[in-house]
Design a protein around this motif. Structure first.
Motif, PDB file in Angstrom:
ATOM      1  N   GLN A  17      42.667  58.375  82.845  1.00 13.98           N
ATOM      2  CA  GLN A  17      42.201  59.766  82.927  1.00 13.98           C
ATOM      3  C   GLN A  17      42.764  60.588  81.770  1.00 13.98           C
ATOM      4  O   GLN A  17      42.051  61.377  81.147  1.00 13.98           O
ATOM      5  CB  GLN A  17      42.598  60.396  84.264  1.00 13.98           C
ATOM      6  CG  GLN A  17      41.787  59.876  85.427  1.00 13.98           C
ATOM      7  CD  GLN A  17      42.282  60.405  86.767  1.00 13.98           C
ATOM      8  OE1 GLN A  17      43.400  60.901  86.884  1.00 13.98           O
ATOM      9  NE2 GLN A  17      41.448  60.285  87.782  1.00 13.98           N
ATOM     10  N   ARG A  18      44.053  60.399  81.482  1.00 12.32           N
ATOM     11  CA  ARG A  18      44.659  61.139  80.374  1.00 12.32           C
ATOM     12  C   ARG A  18      44.025  60.721  79.045  1.00 12.32           C
ATOM     13  O   ARG A  18      43.725  61.563  78.196  1.00 12.32           O
ATOM     14  CB  ARG A  18      46.179  60.948  80.362  1.00 12.32           C
ATOM     15  CG  ARG A  18      46.851  61.622  81.555  1.00 12.32           C
ATOM     16  CD  ARG A  18      48.348  61.730  81.399  1.00 12.32           C
ATOM     17  NE  ARG A  18      49.050  60.479  81.228  1.00 12.32           N
ATOM     18  CZ  ARG A  18      49.579  59.757  82.224  1.00 12.32           C
ATOM     19  NH1 ARG A  18      49.464  60.158  83.481  1.00 12.32           N
ATOM     20  NH2 ARG A  18      50.226  58.647  81.974  1.00 12.32           N
ATOM     21  N   TYR A  19      43.798  59.421  78.867  1.00 10.01           N
ATOM     22  CA  TYR A  19      43.161  58.934  77.647  1.00 10.01           C
ATOM     23  C   TYR A  19      41.744  59.508  77.527  1.00 10.01           C
ATOM     24  O   TYR A  19      41.302  59.871  76.439  1.00 10.01           O
ATOM     25  CB  TYR A  19      43.135  57.407  77.617  1.00 10.01           C
ATOM     26  CG  TYR A  19      42.577  56.836  76.342  1.00 10.01           C
ATOM     27  CD1 TYR A  19      43.314  56.877  75.158  1.00 10.01           C
ATOM     28  CD2 TYR A  19      41.311  56.272  76.308  1.00 10.01           C
ATOM     29  CE1 TYR A  19      42.801  56.367  73.975  1.00 10.01           C
ATOM     30  CE2 TYR A  19      40.792  55.750  75.134  1.00 10.01           C
ATOM     31  CZ  TYR A  19      41.543  55.797  73.972  1.00 10.01           C
ATOM     32  OH  TYR A  19      41.020  55.290  72.807  1.00 10.01           O
ATOM     33  N   GLY A  20      41.060  59.611  78.648  1.00 15.51           N
ATOM     34  CA  GLY A  20      39.716  60.175  78.659  1.00 15.51           C
ATOM     35  C   GLY A  20      39.675  61.639  78.258  1.00 15.51           C
ATOM     36  O   GLY A  20      38.633  62.140  77.842  1.00 15.51           O
ATOM     37  N   SER A  21      40.807  62.337  78.371  1.00 14.67           N
ATOM     38  CA  SER A  21      40.861  63.755  78.000  1.00 14.67           C
ATOM     39  C   SER A  21      41.018  63.951  76.487  1.00 14.67           C
ATOM     40  O   SER A  21      40.900  65.069  75.996  1.00 14.67           O
ATOM     41  CB  SER A  21      42.010  64.460  78.728  1.00 14.67           C
ATOM     42  OG  SER A  21      43.263  64.108  78.164  1.00 14.67           O
ATOM     43  N   LEU A  22      41.285  62.869  75.760  1.00 19.37           N
ATOM     44  CA  LEU A  22      41.456  62.970  74.311  1.00 19.37           C
ATOM     45  C   LEU A  22      40.099  63.117  73.622  1.00 19.37           C
ATOM     46  O   LEU A  22      39.107  62.535  74.055  1.00 19.37           O
ATOM     47  CB  LEU A  22      42.148  61.719  73.754  1.00 19.37           C
ATOM     48  CG  LEU A  22      43.541  61.387  74.268  1.00 19.37           C
ATOM     49  CD1 LEU A  22      44.048  60.106  73.622  1.00 19.37           C
ATOM     50  CD2 LEU A  22      44.510  62.523  74.052  1.00 19.37           C
ATOM     51  N   THR A  23      40.100  63.866  72.526  1.00 21.96           N
ATOM     52  CA  THR A  23      38.893  63.959  71.713  1.00 21.96           C
ATOM     53  C   THR A  23      38.729  62.650  70.939  1.00 21.96           C
ATOM     54  O   THR A  23      39.697  61.879  70.790  1.00 21.96           O
ATOM     55  CB  THR A  23      38.996  65.121  70.702  1.00 21.96           C
ATOM     56  OG1 THR A  23      40.032  64.809  69.750  1.00 21.96           O
ATOM     57  CG2 THR A  23      39.281  66.451  71.382  1.00 21.96           C
ATOM     58  N   SER A  58      49.063  66.779  69.934  1.00 23.26           N
ATOM     59  CA  SER A  58      48.127  66.966  71.037  1.00 23.26           C
ATOM     60  C   SER A  58      48.012  65.683  71.869  1.00 23.26           C
ATOM     61  O   SER A  58      47.973  65.727  73.102  1.00 23.26           O
ATOM     62  CB  SER A  58      46.763  67.369  70.478  1.00 23.26           C
ATOM     63  OG  SER A  58      45.855  67.607  71.522  1.00 23.26           O
ATOM     64  N   LYS A  93      48.865  65.486  75.779  1.00 23.99           N
ATOM     65  CA  LYS A  93      47.825  65.103  76.739  1.00 23.99           C
ATOM     66  C   LYS A  93      48.141  63.784  77.448  1.00 23.99           C
ATOM     67  O   LYS A  93      47.822  63.615  78.622  1.00 23.99           O
ATOM     68  CB  LYS A  93      46.468  64.989  76.047  1.00 23.99           C
ATOM     69  CG  LYS A  93      45.857  66.330  75.659  1.00 23.99           C
ATOM     70  CD  LYS A  93      44.505  66.120  75.001  1.00 23.99           C
ATOM     71  CE  LYS A  93      43.827  67.410  74.622  1.00 23.99           C
ATOM     72  NZ  LYS A  93      42.500  67.156  74.010  1.00 23.99           N
TER      73      LYS A  93
END
Length: 106
Positions: free
Chosen positions: A36-42, A78, A82
Motif C-alpha cells: 500500500q505504501r509503495y502504491g502511494s509513490l509516484t 518523499s 511515504k
C-alpha cells in the motif's frame, strides 16, 4: 503424528500450528502494508527508489534519470517518508520484501 499419541503431543502440535499461523498472518499484514505504501509513490519516486536501493548515489540517479541531484534528494526524501523508512537499509529491506526489480521502472 503417529498413533497412539498423548494429549501433550497433540496440544504441542496444535500450539505449534497456531503460532505458525499467527506468524504467517503477521508477515502477510506487513507485506500488504508495504504494498500500500509503495502504491502511494509516484512513478518518478518509484524510479528513484529502485535506483537508490540498487546502490547508486544521488548524483548517479540524477544522471540516469536526467534530473538534478537536488530533485533526486527531494524525491528520495518523499520516498523515505511515504515508505516510513528510517534508513536506507530499511528501504533496501522493504524493496527486497516487495521483490522490486533493480533499476528504473514506471
Amino acid at each position: 503424528m503417529t498413533k497412539p499419541f498423548s494429549a501433550d503431543v497433540l496440544l504441542s502440535a496444535i500450539r505449534y500450528a497456531i503460532e505458525r499461523s499467527r506468524t504467517s498472518l503477521g508477515h502477510e499484514a506487513e507485506t500488504r502494508g508495504l504494498r500500500q505504501r509503495y502504491g502511494s509513490l509516484t512513478p518518478r519516486e518509484r524510479q528513484v527508489m529502485a535506483l537508490v536501493v540498487s546502490g547508486l548515489l544521488n548524483k548517479q540517479v540524477g544522471n540516469d534519470l536526467g534530473i538534478s541531484e537536488i530533485t533526486v534528494k527531494a524525491h528520495r526524501g518523499s520516498v523515505m517518508r511515504k515508505m516510513e523508512a528510517d534508513s536506507l537499509a530499511d528501504l533496501v529491506t522493504m524493496a527486497a520484501r516487495l521483490r522490486l526489480p533493480a533499476g528504473p521502472s514506471g
